[in-house]
Write a protein that holds these residues in place. Structure first.
Motif, PDB file in Angstrom:
ATOM      1  N   VAL A 187      18.288 -33.103  26.449  1.00 30.18           N
ATOM      2  CA  VAL A 187      18.244 -34.569  26.234  1.00 30.18           C
ATOM      3  C   VAL A 187      18.139 -35.322  27.763  1.00 30.18           C
ATOM      4  N   LEU A 188      18.919 -34.673  28.599  1.00 35.45           N
ATOM      5  CA  LEU A 188      19.066 -35.377  29.814  1.00 35.45           C
ATOM      6  C   LEU A 188      17.739 -35.154  30.514  1.00 35.45           C
ATOM      7  N   LEU A 189      16.916 -34.175  30.596  1.00 34.55           N
ATOM      8  CA  LEU A 189      15.551 -33.921  31.027  1.00 34.55           C
ATOM      9  C   LEU A 189      14.857 -34.915  30.520  1.00 34.55           C
ATOM     10  N   GLY A 190      14.835 -35.505  29.355  1.00 29.09           N
ATOM     11  CA  GLY A 190      13.870 -36.391  28.789  1.00 29.09           C
ATOM     12  C   GLY A 190      14.282 -37.879  29.005  1.00 29.09           C
ATOM     13  N   TYR A 191      15.326 -38.390  29.606  1.00 27.91           N
ATOM     14  CA  TYR A 191      16.041 -39.730  29.813  1.00 27.91           C
ATOM     15  C   TYR A 191      15.018 -40.174  30.785  1.00 27.91           C
ATOM     16  N   ARG A 192      14.727 -41.496  30.531  1.00 27.78           N
ATOM     17  CA  ARG A 192      14.089 -42.400  31.356  1.00 27.78           C
ATOM     18  C   ARG A 192      15.237 -43.412  31.725  1.00 27.78           C
ATOM     19  N   THR A 193      15.073 -43.886  33.056  1.00 24.03           N
ATOM     20  CA  THR A 193      16.213 -44.977  33.149  1.00 24.03           C
ATOM     21  C   THR A 193      15.522 -46.283  32.737  1.00 24.03           C
ATOM     22  N   HIS A 194      16.860 -46.857  32.250  1.00 20.19           N
ATOM     23  CA  HIS A 194      16.290 -48.312  31.558  1.00 20.19           C
ATOM     24  C   HIS A 194      15.163 -47.981  30.413  1.00 20.19           C
ATOM     25  N   GLY A 195      15.276 -46.904  29.843  1.00 18.62           N
ATOM     26  CA  GLY A 195      14.324 -46.630  28.662  1.00 18.62           C
ATOM     27  C   GLY A 195      14.770 -47.073  27.407  1.00 18.62           C
ATOM     28  N   ARG A 196      14.040 -47.412  26.405  1.00 20.04           N
ATOM     29  CA  ARG A 196      14.437 -47.545  25.063  1.00 20.04           C
ATOM     30  C   ARG A 196      14.498 -46.304  24.042  1.00 20.04           C
ATOM     31  N   SER A 197      14.714 -46.519  23.105  1.00 19.74           N
ATOM     32  CA  SER A 197      14.864 -45.550  21.860  1.00 19.74           C
ATOM     33  C   SER A 197      13.363 -45.201  21.576  1.00 19.74           C
TER      34      SER A 197
END
Lengths: 112, 179
Positions: free
Chosen positions: A43-53
């Motif tokens: 899940v960390l690999l797919g996270y984008r900074t200030h992203g939304r659900s």
């Protein structure tokens, strides 16, 4: 980078528990910790900074979504980890009934 | 920032779970790690995963407590204690070194590649009609994954029933006939 390293340290704690401990329940706990760290890493690999659900809104066009693909894969992995834990625990309960101990070095004699 | 606090809490919880003398406190510590993971999923904007992790964690905790309650733990430290510890730590250190080398090749945190998922985001809602893209992926684009997951789940249920059942009925009847 730093957060990946912390996730890796969590993995190594679980690996230490699996390799070093002699109690079956401790080994199962170590396996669970390894599963947690791997799910978190995906899940960390797919996270984008200030992203939304990854849920579309009706009124606005959402552009900065986080990656939904690792989340879908990890959803499968979580459910399978429950199945694995239940199976391993049932084997451990059977071993305790036969041998009267959880210690893996005491389990030596064969018994049908 | 919340993510760092949660991860450090998870690391401490994992150390307690591995090193605790009592089996029940060890199981409860691993439950705390699982609930912290649930919160971390919420911070990482994955609400579906957080709900699933919560349910699975409660079930895991019940199963583990069922296995450990009313059972003693004879703590035995004997034999090749030093050799075992040193060899384990050397193995973990080698693993950590190679994994650290591999981590440098990954994309930076907060900047995913998103090459496969671009089409899902652009056309997912029009093709599948699902507003939630995660459920669009697991139930439409990759539905065979979900089918395989259900297969694994039922196979494990069959395995648990085969392991945990008492002596079969047919065998008892045969014994009665013989006597």
């Amino acid at each position: 980078m730093m957060i990946y390293l912390l996730c890796l340290i969590l993995f190594c704690i679980g690996l230490y528990g699996v390799l070093r401990k002699r109690n079956i329940v401790k080994i199962i706990v170590g396996l669970g910790i390894i599963e947690y760290s791997m799910n978190l890493f995906f899940v960390l690999l797919g996270y984008r900074t200030h992203g939304r659900s990854p849920i579309e809104a009706r009124t606005e066009n959402v552009l900065n979504m986080v990656d939904p693909l690792p989340q879908a894969v990890v959803l499968t992995s979580i459910v399978i980890s429950l199945a694995v834990t239940a199976l391993v625990i049932s084997i451990a309960i059977r071993i305790y009934e036969y041998y009267g101990t959880f210690d893996i070095t005491k389990i030596k004699r064969l018994k049908g | 920032m919340e993510l760092y606090i949660l991860l450090i809490f998870m690391i401490f919880g994992a150390i307690v779970a591995i090193e605790a003398r009592d089996l029940l406190s060890s199981v409860i510590a691993v439950g705390a790690v699982g609930f912290a993971l649930c919160l971390a999923f919420l911070v990482l904007k994955a609400p579906d995963l957080a709900i699933t992790q919560l349910v699975v964690e409660i079930l895991c905790l019940i199963i583990l407590i069922r296995a450990t309650i009313n059972r003693d733990l004879p703590l035995a430290i004997e034999g090749r204690w030093f050799f075992n510890t040193v060899s384990t730590i050397v193995f973990v250190a080698v693993f950590l070194f190679f994994a650290y080398t591999a981590l440098k090749e990954l994309p930076a945190f907060g900047d995913p590649i998103m090459s496969v998922v671009k089409r899902y985001i652009e056309q997912g809602t029009t093709e599948t009609g699902a507003v939630n893209l995660v459920s669009a992926v697991i139930l439409d684009f990759r539905a065979y994954d979900t089918l395989g997951e259900a297969t694994v789940l039922f196979a494990s249920v069959i395995g648990i029933m085969a392991i945990l059942r008492r002596k079969g009925r047919k065998k008892i009847e045969e014994k009665e006939d013989a006597s």
